[in-house]
Structure formats: C-alpha cells, structure tokens
Design a protein around this motif. Structure first.
Motif, PDB file in Angstrom:
ATOM      1  N   ASP A   1       0.861  -1.176   0.000  1.00 21.99           N
ATOM      2  CA  ASP A   1       0.000   0.000   0.000  1.00 21.99           C
ATOM      3  C   ASP A   1       0.901   1.230   0.000  1.00 21.99           C
ATOM      4  N   THR A   2       0.797   2.060  -1.057  1.00 22.90           N
ATOM      5  CA  THR A   2       1.709   3.191  -1.216  1.00 22.90           C
ATOM      6  C   THR A   2       1.658   4.154  -0.046  1.00 22.90           C
ATOM      7  N   VAL A   3       0.454   4.456   0.423  1.00 23.74           N
ATOM      8  CA  VAL A   3       0.308   5.410   1.527  1.00 23.74           C
ATOM      9  C   VAL A   3       1.007   4.896   2.781  1.00 23.74           C
ATOM     10  N   VAL A   4       0.760   3.630   3.108  1.00 23.31           N
ATOM     11  CA  VAL A   4       1.370   3.036   4.306  1.00 23.31           C
ATOM     12  C   VAL A   4       2.882   2.938   4.141  1.00 23.31           C
ATOM     13  N   ALA A   5       3.330   2.485   2.976  1.00 23.11           N
ATOM     14  CA  ALA A   5       4.760   2.306   2.738  1.00 23.11           C
ATOM     15  C   ALA A   5       5.503   3.638   2.840  1.00 23.11           C
ATOM     16  N   SER A   6       5.002   4.671   2.157  1.00 28.32           N
ATOM     17  CA  SER A   6       5.692   5.957   2.163  1.00 28.32           C
ATOM     18  C   SER A   6       5.688   6.583   3.549  1.00 28.32           C
ATOM     19  N   ALA A   7       4.541   6.527   4.247  1.00 31.38           N
ATOM     20  CA  ALA A   7       4.456   7.121   5.585  1.00 31.38           C
ATOM     21  C   ALA A   7       5.374   6.403   6.566  1.00 31.38           C
ATOM     22  N   THR A   8       5.406   5.071   6.491  1.00 32.62           N
ATOM     23  CA  THR A   8       6.222   4.294   7.430  1.00 32.62           C
ATOM     24  C   THR A   8       7.706   4.520   7.210  1.00 32.62           C
ATOM     25  N   LEU A   9       8.140   4.443   5.964  1.00 33.60           N
ATOM     26  CA  LEU A   9       9.562   4.615   5.679  1.00 33.60           C
ATOM     27  C   LEU A   9      10.032   6.038   5.980  1.00 33.60           C
ATOM     28  N   MET A  10       9.194   7.022   5.677  1.00 30.24           N
ATOM     29  CA  MET A  10       9.569   8.400   5.996  1.00 30.24           C
ATOM     30  C   MET A  10       9.623   8.617   7.505  1.00 30.24           C
ATOM     31  N   LEU A  11       8.746   7.930   8.228  1.00 28.58           N
ATOM     32  CA  LEU A  11       8.760   8.030   9.685  1.00 28.58           C
ATOM     33  C   LEU A  11      10.066   7.458  10.240  1.00 28.58           C
ATOM     34  N   ILE A  12      10.484   6.317   9.699  1.00 30.73           N
ATOM     35  CA  ILE A  12      11.735   5.691  10.155  1.00 30.73           C
ATOM     36  C   ILE A  12      12.936   6.546   9.769  1.00 30.73           C
ATOM     37  N   PHE A  13      12.965   6.953   8.497  1.00 29.00           N
ATOM     38  CA  PHE A  13      14.147   7.636   7.959  1.00 29.00           C
ATOM     39  C   PHE A  13      14.254   9.066   8.488  1.00 29.00           C
ATOM     40  N   PHE A  14      13.254   9.888   8.161  1.00 28.62           N
ATOM     41  CA  PHE A  14      13.317  11.283   8.581  1.00 28.62           C
ATOM     42  C   PHE A  14      13.023  11.433  10.072  1.00 28.62           C
ATOM     43  N   GLY A  15      12.271  10.481  10.649  1.00 28.05           N
ATOM     44  CA  GLY A  15      12.054  10.513  12.085  1.00 28.05           C
ATOM     45  C   GLY A  15      13.367  10.421  12.840  1.00 28.05           C
ATOM     46  N   ALA A  16      14.246   9.504  12.376  1.00 28.28           N
ATOM     47  CA  ALA A  16      15.562   9.349  13.018  1.00 28.28           C
ATOM     48  C   ALA A  16      16.387  10.625  12.873  1.00 28.28           C
ATOM     49  N   ILE A  17      16.329  11.233  11.697  1.00 32.08           N
ATOM     50  CA  ILE A  17      17.092  12.471  11.467  1.00 32.08           C
ATOM     51  C   ILE A  17      16.575  13.597  12.367  1.00 32.08           C
ATOM     52  N   LEU A  18      15.248  13.722  12.468  1.00 34.68           N
ATOM     53  CA  LEU A  18      14.664  14.781  13.298  1.00 34.68           C
ATOM     54  C   LEU A  18      15.014  14.589  14.776  1.00 34.68           C
ATOM     55  N   VAL A  19      15.047  13.349  15.215  1.00 32.51           N
ATOM     56  CA  VAL A  19      15.430  13.075  16.607  1.00 32.51           C
ATOM     57  C   VAL A  19      16.881  13.487  16.850  1.00 32.51           C
ATOM     58  N   ILE A  20      17.752  13.207  15.880  1.00 36.74           N
ATOM     59  CA  ILE A  20      19.156  13.596  15.990  1.00 36.74           C
ATOM     60  C   ILE A  20      19.292  15.121  16.031  1.00 36.74           C
ATOM     61  N   LEU A  21      18.518  15.785  15.183  1.00 38.31           N
ATOM     62  CA  LEU A  21      18.586  17.253  15.137  1.00 38.31           C
ATOM     63  C   LEU A  21      18.054  17.874  16.420  1.00 38.31           C
ATOM     64  N   GLY A  22      16.932  17.318  16.921  1.00 44.02           N
ATOM     65  CA  GLY A  22      16.370  17.795  18.179  1.00 44.02           C
ATOM     66  C   GLY A  22      15.430  18.971  18.024  1.00 44.02           C
ATOM     67  N   PRO A  23      14.585  19.198  19.028  1.00 46.03           N
ATOM     68  CA  PRO A  23      13.563  20.254  18.948  1.00 46.03           C
ATOM     69  C   PRO A  23      14.141  21.662  18.941  1.00 46.03           C
ATOM     70  N   ASP A  24      15.297  21.876  19.579  1.00 51.04           N
ATOM     71  CA  ASP A  24      15.857  23.226  19.640  1.00 51.04           C
ATOM     72  C   ASP A  24      16.199  23.768  18.253  1.00 51.04           C
ATOM     73  N   ILE A  25      16.825  22.923  17.437  1.00 45.89           N
ATOM     74  CA  ILE A  25      17.183  23.356  16.082  1.00 45.89           C
ATOM     75  C   ILE A  25      15.939  23.529  15.224  1.00 45.89           C
ATOM     76  N   MET A  26      15.009  22.573  15.272  1.00 49.18           N
ATOM     77  CA  MET A  26      13.821  22.634  14.416  1.00 49.18           C
ATOM     78  C   MET A  26      12.863  23.755  14.834  1.00 49.18           C
ATOM     79  N   ALA A  27      13.067  24.322  16.027  1.00 41.62           N
ATOM     80  CA  ALA A  27      12.237  25.447  16.478  1.00 41.62           C
ATOM     81  C   ALA A  27      12.958  26.781  16.328  1.00 41.62           C
ATOM     82  N   ASN A  28      14.171  26.760  15.796  1.00 43.13           N
ATOM     83  CA  ASN A  28      14.984  27.975  15.680  1.00 43.13           C
ATOM     84  C   ASN A  28      14.696  28.690  14.357  1.00 43.13           C
ATOM     85  N   PRO A  29      14.045  29.860  14.390  1.00 46.58           N
ATOM     86  CA  PRO A  29      13.686  30.553  13.142  1.00 46.58           C
ATOM     87  C   PRO A  29      14.901  31.055  12.362  1.00 46.58           C
ATOM     88  N   LYS A  30      16.073  31.112  13.015  1.00 46.19           N
ATOM     89  CA  LYS A  30      17.280  31.513  12.299  1.00 46.19           C
ATOM     90  C   LYS A  30      17.819  30.371  11.434  1.00 46.19           C
TER      91      LYS A  30
END
Length: 482
Positions: free
Chosen positions: A238-267
């Motif tokens: 199922d394309t929707v499930v596959a894309s959402a799951t893989l993006m969650l694993i892949f970009f989810g890991a990257i976002l966790v590494i980056l952390g909320p401070d960077i992703m909330a920084n408007p600069k």
C-alpha cells in the motif's frame, strides 16, 4: 516592434513560465481545433489547469516539508557546502552572472523565449529534424536557462555582445529541450501503454539510458508489484502506508538527531515547517512531518491523473492541425502514476543512500568542495529512474540505477561547482550533471568550436533515433511496437 516585445514578454511571464496555464491553454487550443462543444473546451481547460496546479501544490509541499530538514543538518554539523537543488542552483547561477557578467543579467529570460521558438521550429520541421516533442514545462525552462547561460558564457567570444549571447544561448536551450525530450517518447510510451506524452523535465537523458540498460540489469517480471514480501511486510504494498512508514523511520531518526531546539529555531528554519514547542509535542511534530510525505505524494498523483488525461486528448488537435506528429513534453511527475506505486519511494530511498555515501566519502577524503543533498534531485530524478527501470528490468534495475544516479548527482555536482565558481548551490539534477558538465568543459577548452560540436551532437541524436527505427511511420506516431 515595441508592441511585439511587450506581447512576447507578457506571454513569457504569464503563460510560458506558468506551466499550469500553459497546459490549460494547449488543452483549450487542442479541443477547439477538434471542434469540441464550447462547454467541453472550457471544462477541459479548467480541469487541465487545476490538475497541474494540484501537482504544483504537491511538489511545493514536498520541497517545503523536507528542505528545512536538510538545512538543519547543514547547521547541526557545521557543513559549509553547496546544495544540489535547482532552486539553490538558480540563485547561485544568477548571482555568478551578476558578479562576473553584470551586463548579462536577465539574459536567461530572453534566451528562454528564443529557445521555446527554436523548439517549435524543430517540431514544425520534423521531417528533417526528426524531433517530435514540444517542451512545455515552463518553470523548469527558467531554472535550466540560467545554468545553461552561465555555462555558455565560458566561451569568451559570447561575452562581448548581448544579442549574440541571447541567440546562441537560446538556440542551445531550444536544442536541448526539443532533443532530450524526444529521447523519452519511446520509454514513456512503453511505460504508459501509448499514453501520448513525453517527459520535459530534468532527467530526459537519464530516462533514455535507463530504458536501454535496465533490461540488462534485471528481469521486468521481478518488479516491485510482484515482489514477494513476508506476510507482516505486506502492508508495504500500500503506497500510503509504505511511504508514511519509511519516511517516519528515515526522517524521524534524522529529526530526533537534530532535536527540537534546532527545528524550532527561526534563524535555522527560515522557510517551511518550523516546530512550535508551545503548540505541539516534538514526537507529534516528527510524525506529522513524516506523514506529510504520503499526503503530498497522494495529492501529486491526483493532479497528474487530472491534467494528463485532458492534455493527451486535447493534444490530438494540435498534433493533427498545427504540429502534426508532435507530443507534449510534461513534468516527470506525470509518469509516476503509470509505474509501480512503490517505485517512487524505492527510487527516492535508493538515490538518497547513494548520495549520502558519496557525501561521506567527500568528507573522509577532504574534498575541497562539499555537497549537501537537495530534495528535488534526490526525489524527482531517482523516483523517475526507478519507475522506468522497474518497468523494464524489475526491482534490481530500479535499485542499481537510482543508487548510481545518487552517486553521480553528488560527484559531478561537486565538479560543476568548482568549474563554474558557484557559491551556495548547483542545479543538481542528473541531466545538468551529465551531459551538461561535459558540455561546459567542451565550451571552456574548445571555445566556439566546442559550441558548434555540442549543437551538432544534439542535432545528430534524433537522426540516429530515426535510423534505428524499424518502422519509420511508427517513429512519427510514437508507437513502440517496431
């Protein structure tokens, strides 16, 4: 003469550079030439225009969602590098032209108009040129015209006169748009079961190469649709499930590494989806960002279905009455709806892995020019390659070719940054690496002779295509059964 210039300028800014309205106009003209009732003409115009606008919204959504993550990675690890992305590349090329050739600022827009009419002329003279495709993806033409302008200005003789530069750059653009899209007629007809369109984007040479080499790398019966997965992995069909799951694993890991401070920084996150701690928990922000990929991919497919069906039907009128035997060359996303639904995601991931491995090698070997992944090439190029490769050589071909594409995007992109002296970015898409970087070297070292050789090389390509066609009539009809 002034009135003609004003009219052409208006057409360029309001129609040619706005592909949704350009496609809508072509549908309106096509249906009118087919003598459809006025209500069908208007309906077709609206559906084609809105369909393309839906595609634009989806593509912009994909870019705006994931580009900030790449920007944040650059900030987190203090990597000063060039981003391989057509929007970064457009800015870098314009800045370089403004600093090195200030008298040629804005020349790309004029060259774009010249190039479009060169494309029309080549199709009109198709019995001589063997060209069948009209490149109608205006925003892509704008991006490419700037980079091609900078490359062509490597020839000293073209730096002395703006009129000569405009004409020579326009001719080169027109040749590339017409001839590269002409290469995609047979591959796209095979993919879409004679869908009646070609590709006019940033990876036409790559699509042609993929169509030729993929059958040698795998078996088309072993495609992604037929790939046997363990029962618990069947959800990935199922394309929707596959894309959402893989993006969650892949970009989810990257976002966790980056952390909320960077992703909330408007600069850091100056555009796109900025995290707001007061409004949302970070893990919910991660899920929302990852799932957005599925949302925009689904929207993109809907837009494709809307405008492609209208354009294909209406272009028969233009093909029959104005430019006989011609095909519209449209955004590569139009092909995504005809291959395996999972090929888009498969190509994106494979190409991204290829890019990241190559970037790590650049860092390890202390290459003076470092490259940062850009979303547009890593998604659209590699997804397209996987769609065509899977159709012809199954999942193995899709994996190998999209992975190689990712490697080339980074390595040749780094070469281009050094050659052109760019700061901050390069176009990045696979065609603007190969063949355009070799073309740029030819311009630099062979001067005008190099320009002539490149033009002759491009003109020779459709002649060779025609010579290899067993059925000459089928060639002009775009049929793939010969």
């Amino acid at each position: 003469m002034d009135f003609l210039f004003i009219l052409l300028n208006w057409f360029s800014q309001n129609i040619l550079q706005k592909p949704a309205f350009f496609v809508g106009l072509l549908v309106l003209i096509g249906y009118a030439l087919l003598k459809k009732p006025w209500n069908e003409v208007f309906s077709g115009f609206v559906k084609a225009t809105v369909g393309y606008m839906i595609l634009d919204v989806a593509a912009a959504g994909l870019v705006s969602t994931f580009r900030p993550i790449l920007t944040a990675l650059n900030y987190k690890f203090s990597i000063g590098a060039a981003v391989i992305d057509p929007y970064f590349g457009l800015t870098a090329a314009n800045e370089k032209i403004a600093s090195a050739f200030p008298e040629f600022v804005g020349i790309a827009t004029s060259a774009l108009l010249v190039g479009f009419f060169v494309n029309v002329l080549l199709v009109a003279l198709r019995k001589i040129t063997k060209v069948r495709t009209l490149f109608i993806t205006g925003h892509i033409m704008v991006q490419q015209a700037a980079t091609i302008t900078l490359m062509t200005l490597l020839i000293p003789a073209f730096q002395s006169n703006s009129l000569i530069a405009t004409l020579t750059i326009g001719i080169l653009c027109g040749l590339y748009w017409a001839i590269s899209s002409n290469l995609t007629v047979e591959p796209t007809q095979r993919l879409t079961n004679d869908g009646g369109f070609a590709i006019g984007h940033q990876q036409q040479f790559a699509i042609w190469f993929t169509d030729k080499i993929a059958p040698k790398l795998g078996n088309k019966e072993d495609n992604l649709d037929n790939l046997k997965l363990p029962k618990f992995l069947n959800i990935f069909h199922d394309t929707v499930v596959a894309s959402a799951t893989l993006m969650l694993i892949f970009f989810g890991a990257i976002l966790v590494i980056l952390g909320p401070d960077i992703m909330a920084n408007p600069k850091v996150i100056t555009s796109g989806n900025l995290y707001s701690p007061s409004k949302q928990a970070f893990f919910m922000y991660v899920i929302q960002t990852a799932f957005s990929f599925s949302v925009y991919l689904f929207i993109l497919m809907q837009g494709v279905r809307m405008f492609v069906s209208e354009l294909t039907n209406a272009f028969q009128g233009i093909s029959n009455k104005l430019l006989p035997g011609s095909f519209p060359a449209v955004d590569v996303a139009a092909a995504f709806g005809f291959g395996s639904p999972n090929a888009v995601l498969f190509g994106f991931v494979s190409g991204l892995i290829g890019q990241l491995i190559t970037i790590i090698l650049l860092i390890v070997f202390k290459n003076p020019i470092l490259i940062i992944t850009g979303f547009v090439p890593v998604f659209f190029d590699n997804a397209a390659i996987a769609v065509y490769a899977d159709k012809r050589g199954g999942w193995k071909a899709a994996l190998i070719l999209s992975f190689i594409s990712g490697i080339l995007q980074v390595t040749v992109g780094a070469v281009a940054v050094g050659l052109l002296g760019l700061s901050g970015g390069y176009h990045g898409n696979i065609d603007l690496n190969i063949p355009w970087v070799p073309f740029a070297y030819i311009f630099k070292y062979l001067d005008i002779i190099g320009y002539i050789l490149v033009c002759l090389f491009l003109l020779l390509i459709p002649q060779l295509q025609f010579m290899r066609a067993k059925d000459k009539e089928a060639y002009y009809l775009g049929k793939t059964k010969y």
